[in-house]
Design a protein around this motif. Structure first.
Motif: not given
Length: 304
Positions: A49-63
């Motif tokens: 989802s391109p709409a979720l390509h934000t800093p917060m979700y970037f960190f959550l993917v790494n988590l």
């Protein structure tokens, strides 16, 4: 020079009672299945989802990736030991120690990065785009993975230098620093000092940063005029702080003490929290309750 006399370790694990073993096997299988499926779902949903390509979700993917690494390092071997042999090779034990310590260090640092992201978003919204741009986020995540990799390389390197000739019975359910140090027949003062230093920096230090960030966030929440907005913000912050506090406190408790004070039953229960329970709760607390993620998941499931 490594004078190790053992070629494999016996992982003591949990109770030998057949009925309790079946219950524990079912419990850990559920935790592993839940943690793996939840975190994989987060990675797929946010990536798609391109709409979720934000800093917060970037960190959550790494988590999510960190939690997958943690549980996959510990739980499959634990489940296997409950139905087959309880032994693990010397090399397998050191590999388990390396990857678990890597994931643990990365998680401790990621919580701080995520808290800082929320602090900037809520307390300095006008500067958010400048402070949390793609380069800044990539740099923060790079520092997280590199620092935790250096940390685990140091600990594993020092562990490889120890001779293990006292016993090969690990009073734990996986290869972790405190129970392994108890098996060494040479002084472990340097290993314990390094573990203490890492705990102070990675756990105590990052926990302080996280709590400070949320402190500023709470102050900003009080300035919100809407009662509904305050309630929603407090609900989010309290759930985040609950998970973070649980993780940090158990890690600090385990690593800030000397290895000689390690106790079998109590410390195994504490370890279950940060190896199995936290990776299962993180997706539920941080991501899967989020409205945007729910919409994305519904869209992905309906299209499939």
């Amino acid at each position: 020079m490594n004078q190790t006399l053992v070629t494999e370790f016996l992982i003591l694990g949990f109770s030998h009672s057949p009925s309790l073993q079946r219950l524990l096997f079912s419990g850990f299988l559920f935790l592993y299945t839940a943690a793996l499926s939840e975190n994989l779902l987060i990675v797929v949903a946010i990536s798609a989802s391109p709409a979720l390509h934000t800093p917060m979700y970037f960190f959550l993917v790494n988590l999510a990736l960190v939690d997958i690494l943690c549980t996959s390092t510990i739980l499959p071997k634990l489940l296997g030991s409950m139905v087959a042999r309880r032994t693990i090779s010397y090399g397998g034990c050191m590999a388990q120690l390396f990857f678990f310590t890597w994931s643990m260090g990365a998680e401790l640092l990621l919580f701080s990065a995520m808290a800082y992201d929320r602090y900037v978003a809520i307390c300095r919204p006008l500067h958010y785009s400048a402070l949390m741009g793609p380069r800044a986020c990539a740099f923060l995540v790079g520092v997280v993975w590199a620092t935790s990799l250096f940390n685990t390389s140091v600990h594993t390197g020092f562990m490889l230098r120890l001779p293990f000739c006292r016993s090969n019975v690990v009073e734990h359910f996986f290869c972790e620093i405190p129970p392994l140090l108890k098996l060494s027949c040479s002084p472990t003062h340097l290993n314990e000092a390094m573990a203490f230093a890492a705990d102070v920096f990675l756990a105590v230090g990052n926990f302080s940063v996280t709590v400070l960030s949320y402190g500023f966030i709470v102050v900003s929440i009080f300035r919100i005029q809407s009662a509904e907005g305050k309630q929603r913000a407090f609900s989010t912050c309290s759930s985040h702080l609950l998970v973070v506090s649980m993780y940090y406190s158990t890690v600090i408790y385990t690593y800030i003490r000397p290895a000689s004070s390690y106790t079998l039953n109590k410390d195994k229960v504490v370890s279950v929290i940060y190896t199995s329970v936290a990776p299962t709760l993180n997706p539920l607390i941080y991501t899967l309750r989020n409205k945007d993620v729910k919409v994305t998941l519904r869209r992905l499931l309906s299209s499939s």
